[in-house]
Write a protein that holds these residues in place. Structure first.
Motif, PDB file in Angstrom:
ATOM      1  N   LEU A  91       0.819  -1.207   0.000  1.00  0.00           N
ATOM      2  CA  LEU A  91       0.000   0.000   0.000  1.00  0.00           C
ATOM      3  C   LEU A  91       0.854   1.258   0.000  1.00  0.00           C
ATOM      4  O   LEU A  91       0.568   2.219  -0.722  1.00  0.00           O
ATOM      5  CB  LEU A  91      -0.948  -0.012   1.200  1.00  0.00           C
ATOM      6  CG  LEU A  91      -2.020  -1.100   1.193  1.00  0.00           C
ATOM      7  CD1 LEU A  91      -2.870  -1.043   2.449  1.00  0.00           C
ATOM      8  CD2 LEU A  91      -2.887  -1.004  -0.050  1.00  0.00           C
ATOM      9  N   VAL A  92       1.927   1.272   0.806  1.00  0.00           N
ATOM     10  CA  VAL A  92       2.820   2.434   0.825  1.00  0.00           C
ATOM     11  C   VAL A  92       3.514   2.597  -0.530  1.00  0.00           C
ATOM     12  O   VAL A  92       3.616   3.706  -1.074  1.00  0.00           O
ATOM     13  CB  VAL A  92       3.854   2.295   1.960  1.00  0.00           C
ATOM     14  CG1 VAL A  92       4.893   3.409   1.875  1.00  0.00           C
ATOM     15  CG2 VAL A  92       3.163   2.339   3.320  1.00  0.00           C
ATOM     16  N   GLY A  93       3.991   1.484  -1.092  1.00  0.00           N
ATOM     17  CA  GLY A  93       4.646   1.549  -2.393  1.00  0.00           C
ATOM     18  C   GLY A  93       3.713   1.988  -3.497  1.00  0.00           C
ATOM     19  O   GLY A  93       4.092   2.764  -4.382  1.00  0.00           O
ATOM     20  N   ASN A  97       4.113   5.424  -5.759  1.00  0.00           N
ATOM     21  CA  ASN A  97       4.175   5.347  -7.218  1.00  0.00           C
ATOM     22  C   ASN A  97       3.096   6.205  -7.863  1.00  0.00           C
ATOM     23  O   ASN A  97       3.313   6.763  -8.945  1.00  0.00           O
ATOM     24  CB  ASN A  97       4.039   3.888  -7.669  1.00  0.00           C
ATOM     25  CG  ASN A  97       5.344   3.139  -7.630  1.00  0.00           C
ATOM     26  OD1 ASN A  97       6.219   3.341  -8.469  1.00  0.00           O
ATOM     27  ND2 ASN A  97       5.496   2.282  -6.636  1.00  0.00           N
ATOM     28  N   VAL A  98       1.942   6.319  -7.221  1.00  0.00           N
ATOM     29  CA  VAL A  98       0.910   7.234  -7.727  1.00  0.00           C
ATOM     30  C   VAL A  98       1.404   8.676  -7.677  1.00  0.00           C
ATOM     31  O   VAL A  98       1.200   9.465  -8.611  1.00  0.00           O
ATOM     32  CB  VAL A  98      -0.395   7.069  -6.925  1.00  0.00           C
ATOM     33  CG1 VAL A  98      -1.386   8.173  -7.271  1.00  0.00           C
ATOM     34  CG2 VAL A  98      -1.016   5.714  -7.204  1.00  0.00           C
ATOM     35  N   LEU A  99       2.083   9.031  -6.589  1.00  0.00           N
ATOM     36  CA  LEU A  99       2.665  10.375  -6.504  1.00  0.00           C
ATOM     37  C   LEU A  99       3.691  10.600  -7.608  1.00  0.00           C
ATOM     38  O   LEU A  99       3.751  11.692  -8.204  1.00  0.00           O
ATOM     39  CB  LEU A  99       3.309  10.573  -5.133  1.00  0.00           C
ATOM     40  CG  LEU A  99       2.367  10.616  -3.915  1.00  0.00           C
ATOM     41  CD1 LEU A  99       3.168  10.819  -2.641  1.00  0.00           C
ATOM     42  CD2 LEU A  99       1.331  11.713  -4.077  1.00  0.00           C
ATOM     43  N   ASN A 100       4.512   9.599  -7.887  1.00  0.00           N
ATOM     44  CA  ASN A 100       5.489   9.716  -8.970  1.00  0.00           C
ATOM     45  C   ASN A 100       4.800   9.959 -10.302  1.00  0.00           C
ATOM     46  O   ASN A 100       5.233  10.811 -11.097  1.00  0.00           O
ATOM     47  CB  ASN A 100       6.342   8.449  -9.048  1.00  0.00           C
ATOM     48  CG  ASN A 100       7.341   8.350  -7.918  1.00  0.00           C
ATOM     49  OD1 ASN A 100       7.748   9.367  -7.349  1.00  0.00           O
ATOM     50  ND2 ASN A 100       7.737   7.138  -7.581  1.00  0.00           N
ATOM     51  N   ALA A 121       6.932   3.451 -13.048  1.00  0.00           N
ATOM     52  CA  ALA A 121       6.064   3.636 -11.884  1.00  0.00           C
ATOM     53  C   ALA A 121       4.729   2.922 -12.082  1.00  0.00           C
ATOM     54  O   ALA A 121       4.176   2.345 -11.134  1.00  0.00           O
ATOM     55  CB  ALA A 121       5.836   5.125 -11.634  1.00  0.00           C
ATOM     56  N   VAL A 122       4.196   2.933 -13.295  1.00  0.00           N
ATOM     57  CA  VAL A 122       2.938   2.237 -13.571  1.00  0.00           C
ATOM     58  C   VAL A 122       3.109   0.732 -13.390  1.00  0.00           C
ATOM     59  O   VAL A 122       2.259   0.055 -12.787  1.00  0.00           O
ATOM     60  CB  VAL A 122       2.445   2.566 -14.986  1.00  0.00           C
ATOM     61  CG1 VAL A 122       1.239   1.700 -15.363  1.00  0.00           C
ATOM     62  CG2 VAL A 122       2.077   4.039 -15.101  1.00  0.00           C
ATOM     63  N   ALA A 123       4.221   0.185 -13.897  1.00  0.00           N
ATOM     64  CA  ALA A 123       4.466  -1.253 -13.755  1.00  0.00           C
ATOM     65  C   ALA A 123       4.594  -1.645 -12.285  1.00  0.00           C
ATOM     66  O   ALA A 123       4.038  -2.665 -11.849  1.00  0.00           O
ATOM     67  CB  ALA A 123       5.731  -1.644 -14.525  1.00  0.00           C
ATOM     68  N   ASP A 124       5.323  -0.851 -11.515  1.00  0.00           N
ATOM     69  CA  ASP A 124       5.454  -1.137 -10.087  1.00  0.00           C
ATOM     70  C   ASP A 124       4.116  -1.021  -9.362  1.00  0.00           C
ATOM     71  O   ASP A 124       3.806  -1.813  -8.465  1.00  0.00           O
ATOM     72  CB  ASP A 124       6.477  -0.188  -9.454  1.00  0.00           C
ATOM     73  CG  ASP A 124       7.903  -0.491  -9.902  1.00  0.00           C
ATOM     74  OD1 ASP A 124       8.137  -1.634 -10.343  1.00  0.00           O
ATOM     75  OD2 ASP A 124       8.759   0.403  -9.809  1.00  0.00           O
ATOM     76  N   PHE A 125       3.314  -0.030  -9.742  1.00  0.00           N
ATOM     77  CA  PHE A 125       1.998   0.141  -9.128  1.00  0.00           C
ATOM     78  C   PHE A 125       1.103  -1.071  -9.395  1.00  0.00           C
ATOM     79  O   PHE A 125       0.437  -1.585  -8.479  1.00  0.00           O
ATOM     80  CB  PHE A 125       1.346   1.420  -9.656  1.00  0.00           C
ATOM     81  CG  PHE A 125      -0.085   1.583  -9.243  1.00  0.00           C
ATOM     82  CD1 PHE A 125      -0.402   2.055  -7.972  1.00  0.00           C
ATOM     83  CD2 PHE A 125      -1.118   1.269 -10.120  1.00  0.00           C
ATOM     84  CE1 PHE A 125      -1.730   2.202  -7.588  1.00  0.00           C
ATOM     85  CE2 PHE A 125      -2.440   1.419  -9.745  1.00  0.00           C
ATOM     86  CZ  PHE A 125      -2.749   1.886  -8.466  1.00  0.00           C
ATOM     87  N   LEU A 126       1.089  -1.543 -10.639  1.00  0.00           N
ATOM     88  CA  LEU A 126       0.276  -2.706 -10.977  1.00  0.00           C
ATOM     89  C   LEU A 126       0.739  -3.950 -10.217  1.00  0.00           C
ATOM     90  O   LEU A 126      -0.081  -4.752  -9.745  1.00  0.00           O
ATOM     91  CB  LEU A 126       0.334  -2.962 -12.487  1.00  0.00           C
ATOM     92  CG  LEU A 126      -0.275  -1.871 -13.380  1.00  0.00           C
ATOM     93  CD1 LEU A 126      -0.049  -2.208 -14.847  1.00  0.00           C
ATOM     94  CD2 LEU A 126      -1.757  -1.708 -13.094  1.00  0.00           C
ATOM     95  N   LEU A 127       2.058  -4.096 -10.084  1.00  0.00           N
ATOM     96  CA  LEU A 127       2.585  -5.249  -9.357  1.00  0.00           C
ATOM     97  C   LEU A 127       2.218  -5.193  -7.878  1.00  0.00           C
ATOM     98  O   LEU A 127       1.784  -6.193  -7.283  1.00  0.00           O
ATOM     99  CB  LEU A 127       4.105  -5.303  -9.526  1.00  0.00           C
ATOM    100  CG  LEU A 127       4.852  -6.382  -8.729  1.00  0.00           C
ATOM    101  CD1 LEU A 127       4.383  -7.772  -9.151  1.00  0.00           C
ATOM    102  CD2 LEU A 127       6.347  -6.241  -8.912  1.00  0.00           C
ATOM    103  N   LEU A 128       2.374  -4.024  -7.263  1.00  0.00           N
ATOM    104  CA  LEU A 128       2.098  -3.888  -5.834  1.00  0.00           C
ATOM    105  C   LEU A 128       0.613  -4.051  -5.523  1.00  0.00           C
ATOM    106  O   LEU A 128       0.247  -4.633  -4.492  1.00  0.00           O
ATOM    107  CB  LEU A 128       2.597  -2.534  -5.343  1.00  0.00           C
ATOM    108  CG  LEU A 128       4.117  -2.351  -5.330  1.00  0.00           C
ATOM    109  CD1 LEU A 128       4.477  -0.898  -5.057  1.00  0.00           C
ATOM    110  CD2 LEU A 128       4.766  -3.263  -4.295  1.00  0.00           C
TER     111      LEU A 128
END
Length: 307
Positions: A91-93, A97-100, A121-128
């Motif tokens: 959730l923190v990550g 990433n949304v802020l980025n 950042a989008v890829a990391d957001f989807l993964l998290l």
């Protein structure tokens, strides 16, 4: 010497005694947990009825003492908090990433480098976000749920989804390293190669190619069904597919070399190469700047003579 002293464990011990005497079981597996006992109950009938397997239990004296007591309980203890810790980190990550993405997509921030960072950042957001659902299953899930068909489908989807998003992140990280290498080490090519349209094209290619690169992973695993003879219920789990087993190890070898070497080790080597040359170019530029400053600064003797 069993660590699980609850009443539920006695039931499992009584069933295991049909295959192994309790004295030998206690000496061979002194730290047997409830989950491990349940797994043995599912595995032993299958091995006992399958003529391809010949199970010979080792004697207590054949097992080193230090190995028998190597389980200090960390795995079982950490399993209780893994879901909460993983969910908090996800959730923190995801929030950061949304802020980025918000910052990097502002009009004054749009450029080729920030475009690649936005795709990353989008890829990391989807993964998290997906992993947060996986972590939640450990918090609210019951033991019966982990053997259900729905959960097996989710585990299979989780394995493929994380592989795809992770490959996207790797591709974009390498692209960003190439971008920085050209900008610092080959500045005369920067304006021609590192343009905004090329950056957008690189991000699109990473998102399109990564699912294709994961095809061997799709073929590697599948859902299998087995029947629990004690409860006469159907249990499901994810394991190697029939296609992988029929290939006589060929598909496993392709899977290993493709993902372990091509997708994991090779990008690390490329990153090491680019980072080394970037640091070297920055160090050379710093030394050149220091030399120019020294050459352009008059000495104290020259200043005194002029006065």
């Amino acid at each position: 010497m069993m660590t699980a002293g609850s009443g539920e464990m006695v039931h499992h011990l009584e069933e295991l005694e049909a295959y192994i005497p309790r004295e030998e079981l206690a000496s061979i597996l002194p730290n047997l947990t409830k989950d491990q006992a349940s797994y043995l109950l599912q595995l032993l009938p299958v091995l006992n009825n399958d003529t391809r397997f010949s199970v010979e239990l080792p004697s207590p004296s054949a097992i080193p003492t230090d190995h028998a007591f190597c389980d200090v309980g960390f795995r079982d203890g950490y399993k209780e908090v893994h879901g909460y810790l993983a969910l908090m980190i996800c959730l923190v990550g995801a929030f950061t990433n949304v802020l980025n993405m918000i910052i990097l997509t502002r009009r004054e921030m749009i450029n080729s480098t920030n475009t690649i960072l936005t795709g990353l950042a989008v890829a990391d957001f989807l993964l998290l976000m997906e992993y947060s659902f996986y972590a939640t299953s450990y918090i609210k899930g019951q033991e019966s749920m982990f053997d259900s068909y729905f959960h097996s489908v989710f585990i299979l989807f989780h394995a493929h989804y994380t592989q795809v998003t992770h490959t996207i992140a790797i591709c974009l990280t390498i692209t960003l390293a190439v971008w920085r290498y050209i900008a610092i080490c080959k500045p005369h090519l920067n304006l021609f190669l590192c343009t905004l349209p090329r950056a957008r094209l690189a991000v699109c290619i990473a998102y399109v190619v990564s699912p294709i690169l994961s095809v061997p992973n799709y073929l590697m695993y599948s859902i299998h069904q087995r029947t629990d003879k004690h409860t006469n219920t159907s249990l499901y789990h994810v394991d190697f597919s029939d296609r992988a087993r029929a290939s006589n190890g060929l598909l496993q070898s392709v899977h290993f070399w493709f993902y372990s070497v091509l997708i994991k080790i090779l990008p690390c080597l490329l990153l090491t190469f680019f980072i080394y040359h970037i640091i070297r170019a920055m160090y050379t530029a710093k030394r050149r700047k220091e030399n120019l400053i020294k050459m352009g600064t008059p000495s104290m003797e020259t200043v005194s003579t002029q006065l």
